[in-house]
Design a protein around this motif. Structure first.
Motif, mmCIF file in Angstrom:
data_model
loop_
_atom_site.group_PDB
_atom_site.id
_atom_site.type_symbol
_atom_site.label_atom_id
_atom_site.label_comp_id
_atom_site.label_asym_id
_atom_site.label_seq_id
_atom_site.Cartn_x
_atom_site.Cartn_y
_atom_site.Cartn_z
ATOM 1 N N ILE A 24 -3.532 0.254 -3.052
ATOM 2 C CA ILE A 24 -3.369 -0.954 -2.451
ATOM 3 C C ILE A 24 -3.069 -1.981 -3.744
ATOM 4 O O ILE A 24 -3.589 -1.505 -4.718
ATOM 5 C CB ILE A 24 -4.690 -1.636 -1.673
ATOM 6 C CG1 ILE A 24 -5.722 -1.495 -2.220
ATOM 7 C CG2 ILE A 24 -4.388 -0.900 -0.295
ATOM 8 C CD1 ILE A 24 -6.697 -2.202 -1.589
ATOM 9 N N LEU A 57 -6.940 -3.873 3.040
ATOM 10 C CA LEU A 57 -5.435 -3.735 3.545
ATOM 11 C C LEU A 57 -5.073 -5.487 3.779
ATOM 12 O O LEU A 57 -3.932 -5.626 3.391
ATOM 13 C CB LEU A 57 -5.376 -2.983 4.961
ATOM 14 C CG LEU A 57 -4.824 -1.467 4.420
ATOM 15 C CD1 LEU A 57 -4.585 -0.776 6.065
ATOM 16 C CD2 LEU A 57 -3.484 -1.635 3.560
ATOM 17 N N ALA A 83 0.892 -1.258 -0.108
ATOM 18 C CA ALA A 83 -0.004 0.042 0.104
ATOM 19 C C ALA A 83 0.933 1.334 -0.139
ATOM 20 O O ALA A 83 1.941 1.031 0.438
ATOM 21 C CB ALA A 83 -0.992 -0.041 1.123
#
Length: 114
Positions: free
Chosen positions: A47, A94, A36
């Motif tokens: 990302i 994430l 990221a």
């Protein structure tokens, strides 16, 4: 709203994750591979996802999560608008990006926590 502090804390919570400069942005890496980058000026996160994950996350809201509009986007790089994303979706995105670039052993540690 996701703050820089919240983002940093979340990104660095993954095993062996590090923070390093990347041109005018901040990058989050595992084993020197970027999962990221954070553009503080535009309150945007980029990302690294697989094509399938990129398509899946983009279905949530194309104004919130969408491919980078060039060859990087075709390689899975995906923009997340931090002013629009919920903490839950951000955490999932994430984690997915981290697992995309992390060695299998580290990625399995994160997958097993979920």
């Amino acid at each position: 709203m996701i703050t820089t502090k919240d983002l940093r804390q979340l990104a660095l919570s993954f095993p062996e994750a590090t923070e390093e400069p990347h041109f005018e942005k901040t990058s989050f890496r595992v084993k020197k591979k970027i999962f990221a980058t954070h553009d503080t000026n535009n309150n945007r996160l980029t990302i690294k996802l697989s094509e399938a994950d990129q398509d899946l996350f983009s279905l949530i809201d194309k104004s919130m999560i969408y491919p980078v509009a060039n060859k990087w986007g075709k390689q899975g790089w995906t923009i997340v608008e931090l002013s629009k994303v919920s903490e839950e979706v951000l955490k999932d995105a994430l984690a997915t990006a981290y697992c995309e670039v992390a060695p299998k052993k580290l990625a399995d540690m994160v997958r097993n926590e979920e």
